[in-house]
Design an enzyme around this catalytic site. Structure first.
Site, PDB file in Angstrom:
ATOM      1  CG  HIS A 274      26.342 -51.131 -28.159  1.00 52.74           C
ATOM      2  ND1 HIS A 274      26.234 -50.391 -29.187  1.00 52.74           N
ATOM      3  CD2 HIS A 274      27.515 -50.859 -27.639  1.00 52.74           C
ATOM      4  CE1 HIS A 274      27.136 -49.555 -29.245  1.00 52.74           C
ATOM      5  NE2 HIS A 274      28.041 -49.785 -28.565  1.00 52.74           N
ATOM      6  CG  HIS A 275      27.226 -48.237 -24.921  1.00 53.62           C
ATOM      7  ND1 HIS A 275      28.034 -48.834 -23.820  1.00 53.62           N
ATOM      8  CD2 HIS A 275      27.915 -48.291 -25.945  1.00 53.62           C
ATOM      9  CE1 HIS A 275      29.262 -49.150 -24.329  1.00 53.62           C
ATOM     10  NE2 HIS A 275      29.257 -48.850 -25.624  1.00 53.62           N
TER      11      HIS A 275
ATOM     12  CG  ASP B 282      29.614 -53.964 -25.497  1.00 57.47           C
ATOM     13  OD1 ASP B 282      30.523 -53.949 -26.261  1.00 57.47           O
ATOM     14  OD2 ASP B 282      29.383 -52.592 -25.213  1.00 57.47           O
TER      15      ASP B 282
ATOM     16  CG  HIS C 178      28.562 -53.805 -31.064  1.00 52.30           C
ATOM     17  ND1 HIS C 178      29.360 -54.775 -31.199  1.00 52.30           N
ATOM     18  CD2 HIS C 178      28.963 -52.847 -29.706  1.00 52.30           C
ATOM     19  CE1 HIS C 178      30.144 -54.764 -30.249  1.00 52.30           C
ATOM     20  NE2 HIS C 178      30.384 -53.865 -29.447  1.00 52.30           N
TER      21      HIS C 178
ATOM     22  CG  HIS D  15      30.355 -45.595 -29.605  1.00 56.63           C
ATOM     23  ND1 HIS D  15      30.494 -45.281 -28.529  1.00 56.63           N
ATOM     24  CD2 HIS D  15      30.005 -46.947 -29.783  1.00 56.63           C
ATOM     25  CE1 HIS D  15      30.349 -46.432 -27.641  1.00 56.63           C
ATOM     26  NE2 HIS D  15      30.147 -47.290 -28.638  1.00 56.63           N
TER      27      HIS D  15
ATOM     28  CE  LYS E 250      33.882 -47.645 -28.382  1.00 53.36           C
ATOM     29  NZ  LYS E 250      34.664 -48.740 -27.407  1.00 53.36           N
TER      30      LYS E 250
END
Length: 453
Positions: free
Chosen positions: A370-371, A399, A317, A346, A321
């Site tokens: 994931h965010h 996360d 994931h 990212h 980054k």
């Protein structure tokens, strides 16, 4: 998703994931693929074939597998944007004092005042050669370990380990020279230099630099082999304009074989380690998130095949980054709006990289979300709850839970009880309530990586 649904080879998987390594090295995406094409053309000129050629192919794709391991160290040494510094390092000759000084002046604490910059420059000037040895050793050693983790030939590991050695012994980190340097390492060093200069300045400049460094940086025999295709405009046009398609055509039948489920998991684990090595604050973050996500999924009754896909998405994931400088990732203070805007990109980079892998559609969707938040306040797409399926919601909670309970540059690790309190405040608003309840259950039996193994 299982890999039987759509054929996927190890080499195509590594080729796609190499784009993440390009980001960390500050190179345009496709750098490793283009380097691989140049290296394979050198192999053809040298008569390297069969299994040897296949091992060289894999070594060229993975040459930068250790690139994240020296990111934090490079940031500590220079105090600036190490992604830009890595990019410039490939077009400067550290052996020449004028080049070394120019590089240091540009990258030593550029955002600081005069006194801080002078102090940083003095530290770098003490042992400039030693600085490169330290940075290169971390990178090449870790890259070789990644190749071994994937079960690849020792020749692949040896090539990665010797990537920055030079023919005359003035390279790094061990100052090997001539035939002490494995042939594949010599090929990779020349191929990547040709690629960087050709992409940045054009092929004429690339060949000029190569000729100037023959006998110093490069094996003269390899230089002669490269000269043989200097006027092959069809080859160089393919390298520049259609590298992925050209590489598929140049890939042997053996490397086109379908990857196994176990190998796929090994690659995901290896790249999770590459991502987490970028910052000292994210050690094993991806592995822990994967374990938390899988435990939440089990608690919610999700079946084994869906859990396997979720686990792979969790491991990968944070691939994006690798594009974010440690100047931002390791900043011990509040980020500026501009810095946070970079951080928010990212997941986009994660989506771009994973989106190139055949059959990875579901993994890509989960990893890139994931965010995202139920109320649409997340990033990078601002999706709302009706667009977020259960696996996406699980990964978001896993996360955040690990981020809260691990140390960060701007705070200590939060006690589990406090983290759960924060998560429960957001349950049903920005985070899925069932997933938050599940992480509460999971946290009663703390996950350890030893247990997971």
């Amino acid at each position: 998703m299982t890999i039987s649904e759509q054929p996927l080879s190890l080499v195509s998987l590594l080729a796609a994931l190499s784009y993440a390594l390009d980001l960390t090295e500050g190179q345009p995406m496709g750098h490793a693929v283009r380097t691989c094409l140049i290296g394979l053309r050198l192999a053809r000129e040298l008569g390297i074939a069969g299994e040897e050629r296949d091992n060289l192919h894999l070594a060229l794709l993975l040459k930068d597998a250790g690139c994240s391991s020296n990111a934090a160290r490079m940031f500590a040494l220079f105090g600036g944007n190490e992604v830009l510094a890595k990019h410039d390092a490939k077009i400067h000759d550290w052996r020449r004092m004028s080049e070394a000084v120019k590089f240091a002046l540009r990258h030593a604490a550029p955002q600081e005042g005069l006194v801080a910059r002078v102090t940083q420059l003095r530290e770098l000037a003490r042992q400039p050669g030693r600085v490169m040895d330290v940075l290169t050793e971390a990178r090449c050693t870790r890259g070789a370990e990644i190749a071994s983790l994937l079960g690849l030939s020792p020749d692949v590991s040896a090539a990665i380990h010797s990537l920055d050695e030079h023919w005359d012994g003035q390279g790094a980190p061990y100052h090997r020279k001539a035939d002490e340097i494995p042939l594949f390492g010599r090929i990779a060093c020349l191929a990547q230099t040709l690629e960087v200069y050709a992409t940045t300045y054009g092929t004429a400049r690339a060949y000029k630099v190569m000729a100037q460094r023959s006998g110093t940086w490069f094996d003269p025999e390899l230089v002669r082999a490269a000269q043989a295709f200097s006027r092959d405009t069809i080859f160089w046009d393919g390298v520049r304009n259609q590298p992925e398609m050209l590489l598929r055509l140049k890939t042997s039948e053996r490397l086109h074989r379908q990857v196994t489920e176990a190998s796929l998991d090994s690659v995901c684990t290896a790249f999770a380690r590459i991502v987490d090595a970028k910052s000292s604050f994210t050690g094993e973050h991806s592995a822990r998130v994967a374990e938390y996500a899988e435990c939440i999924a089990k608690h919610l009754g999700i079946g084994e095949l869906r859990r396997a896909t979720l686990r792979r998405a969790a491991l990968l994931h944070n691939l994006g980054k690798l594009a974010i400088p440690n100047l931002i990732l390791d900043k011990p203070a509040r980020l500026t709006d501009q810095e946070f805007a970079l951080i928010k990109k990212h997941p986009y980079y994660t989506a771009v990289i994973l989106g190139q892998i055949p059959g990875f559609g579901r993994i890509t969707e989960i990893a890139a979300a994931h965010h995202e938040k139920l109320d649409g306040t997340g990033y990078h797409l601002g999706l709302t709850g009706d667009k977020l399926d259960l696996e996406m919601r699980i990964l978001a909670v896993a996360d955040i839970y690990d981020a809260l309970t691990a140390a960060r540059p701007y705070r200590e690790a939060m006690p589990i009880e406090n983290a759960l309190t924060l998560l429960n405040k957001d349950a049903g608003v920005t985070l899925d309530a069932d997933c938050v309840e599940a992480i509460d259950h999971v946290s009663l039996s703390p996950i350890t990586l030893a247990q997971a193994a």
